[in-house]
Write a protein that holds these residues in place. Structure first.
Motif, short mmCIF file in Angstrom:
data_model
loop_
_atom_site.label_atom_id
_atom_site.label_comp_id
_atom_site.label_asym_id
_atom_site.label_seq_id
_atom_site.Cartn_x
_atom_site.Cartn_y
_atom_site.Cartn_z
N THR A 193 11.55 -22.95 35.79
CA THR A 193 12.07 -22.75 34.44
C THR A 193 11.51 -21.46 33.84
OG1 THR A 193 10.27 -23.91 33.30
CG2 THR A 193 12.10 -25.26 34.15
N PHE A 194 12.14 -21.01 32.78
CA PHE A 194 11.64 -19.79 32.13
C PHE A 194 10.25 -20.00 31.53
CE2 PHE A 194 12.12 -16.29 28.84
CZ PHE A 194 11.90 -15.28 29.76
N PRO A 195 9.98 -21.10 30.82
CA PRO A 195 8.61 -21.32 30.35
C PRO A 195 7.59 -21.34 31.48
CG PRO A 195 10.12 -22.77 29.18
CD PRO A 195 10.92 -22.11 30.27
N GLU A 196 7.93 -21.93 32.61
CA GLU A 196 7.01 -21.93 33.75
C GLU A 196 6.79 -20.51 34.28
OE1 GLU A 196 8.05 -26.41 35.51
OE2 GLU A 196 9.06 -24.63 36.31
N ARG A 197 7.81 -19.70 34.24
CA ARG A 197 7.65 -18.32 34.70
C ARG A 197 6.81 -17.50 33.73
NH1 ARG A 197 13.65 -17.02 37.35
NH2 ARG A 197 13.96 -19.20 37.99
N VAL A 198 6.96 -17.76 32.44
CA VAL A 198 6.08 -17.11 31.46
C VAL A 198 4.63 -17.49 31.73
CG1 VAL A 198 5.44 -17.05 29.01
CG2 VAL A 198 7.85 -16.81 29.69
N ASP A 199 4.39 -18.77 31.96
CA ASP A 199 3.03 -19.22 32.28
C ASP A 199 2.52 -18.52 33.53
OD1 ASP A 199 3.03 -20.95 30.13
OD2 ASP A 199 3.63 -22.70 31.30
N MET A 200 3.36 -18.39 34.54
CA MET A 200 2.94 -17.75 35.79
C MET A 200 2.67 -16.26 35.58
SD MET A 200 2.22 -18.21 38.98
CE MET A 200 3.00 -19.77 39.46
N ALA A 201 3.49 -15.61 34.77
CA ALA A 201 3.26 -14.20 34.47
C ALA A 201 1.92 -14.00 33.75
CB ALA A 201 4.40 -13.65 33.61
N LEU A 202 1.62 -14.87 32.81
CA LEU A 202 0.34 -14.80 32.10
C LEU A 202 -0.82 -15.01 33.06
CD1 LEU A 202 1.30 -16.76 28.86
CD2 LEU A 202 0.68 -14.34 29.00
#
Length: 388
Positions: A193-202
């Protein structure tokens, strides 16, 4: 640009790729964090690309790449994107021609225009068997994607520096055709998901990665299925804005966030079905590409081009392969591009689309949002910066 055909395009409002374009975006990001590439690499030096793209220096860069995010559509819906609207630098650049994902993502990842990479369309005719092959999956392709697109990626050119890069994307793209063509050499991490990808980017930024590329494709999917004027597309855009806001608040200090996309999108009000247009189909051996940017393969290119211009008048730009090669519309044509390019290439104008019910599924015929052509709505993409 000296060709009469492309000069006419300019006069009639087509947008052509410029130096300040998507193909220099990743190189510019590399320059922002001090990455270097050898002067004999055949691409623009990252420091020069950084200046052209107007990027400051930073400790780290996070590129948020939203497939299908066009500048015109974003401006029209800016009231729904308070986070993006508040970013420091808010302007636009041009994507490549054709304005489609296979061409654009490969140009981003190599620093080269589609004529050099061979990624000249969504689909083309390849090989001695003249097999129609899409350049996203490379399904049924007679050529491996890493052989077809043999130009080195930026990450291959970075050498050991590439270990300081992270791609954040969907696990379904692991070793996909387009991944092998465009993203070779870049370490990848995966989330759905996009929220999961934001978390991964962080997580990657906090772990010390200097350059993180975060890809999201669902805005494009919603646009294709429901249109860019639909509530579903707008809801997806609002979600992207909220998550970009969360990312901006949580990145480490001195992180530059770059928000961009690969193309815009229009909704066609007129679809011309080539199955019912025998005067246009005459002398055409095969058709590849997509609704607003497609290739005609023919032994009579001048005759076919002239007939299409007479019939369509103001509904399309009609260019022969010779026109494209002479003007550099797709960049310098390498052997792969010259092999795949249609003898005549059609770019739709305004809100006209071209389909072929003889070969397309009912789902493909029902697509609402489309892209690929040279209109401002398709060619202008956002270039939005925020330095934490």
């Amino acid at each position: 640009m000296t060709s009469q055909a492309v000069d006419q395009c300019l006069y009639e409002g087509a947008v052509l790729p410029s130096e300040r374009g998507l193909h220099h975006a990743m190189l510019g990001a590399c320059g922002s964090v001090g990455f270097e590439i050898g002067s004999d690499a055949g691409v623009m030096p990252p420091g020069q690309a950084r200046k052209i793209m107007g990027l400051p220096t930073a400790t780290r860069v996070c590129i948020v790449f939203v497939d299908g995010l066009g500048l015109h559509q974003l401006r029209a819906r800016s009231g729904h994107t308070p986070t993006i609207r508040s970013f420091d630098q808010w302007e636009g650049i041009t994507t490549v021609a054709p304005s489609t994902t296979a061409a654009a993502l490969t140009s981003l990842a190599t620093g080269r225009l589609p004529g050099e990479t061979g990624m000249v369309s969504y689909s083309v005719r390849l090989g001695a068997q003249r097999q129609l092959t899409d350049l996203i999956t490379f399904k049924n392709s007679p050529v491996l994607p890493q052989i077809w697109q043999s130009k080195p990626t930026i990450f291959e050119l970075l050498g050991e520096q590439a270990q300081e890069v992270a791609l954040v994307e969907d696990p379904k793209y692991h070793n996909s055709g387009l991944t092998l063509a465009a993203w070779r050499g870049a370490p990848a991490v995966y989330a759905k998901t996009f929220p999961e990808r934001v978390d991964m980017a962080l997580e990657q930024l906090r772990a010390g990665k200097k350059l993180v590329y975060l890809y999201w494709g669902n805005l494009d999917h919603q646009g294709h299925r429901y249109g860019v004027n639909s509530p579903r597309w707008l809801a997806q855009l609002e979600m992207v804005d909220a998550e970009v806001g969360r990312l901006a608040k949580a990145v480490p200090p001195d992180t530059l966030i770059v928000l961009t996309g690969d193309h815009g999108m229009v909704e066609d009000s007129e679809k011309i079905d080539l199955a019912h247009e025998p005067h246009l189909d005459q002398d055409v051996d095969a058709i590849a590409g997509e609704e607003r940017a497609f290739h005609l393969y023919t032994s009579n290119p001048q005759g076919v081009a002239q007939r299409w211009r007479e019939v369509l008048e103001q509904r399309a730009w009609v260019l022969t392969r010779a026109d494209i090669q002479a003007t550099g519309l797709l960049g310098e044509l390498g052997s792969r591009a010259a092999e795949a390019l249609g003898d005549v290439v059609i770019f739709a104008r305004a809100h006209t689309g071209f389909v072929d019910s003889r070969v397309l599924s009912s789902g493909a015929l029902a697509i609402k949002g489309v892209h690929g052509s040279l209109t401002p709505e398709e060619m202008h993409i956002p270039w939005i910066l925020a330095l934490n």
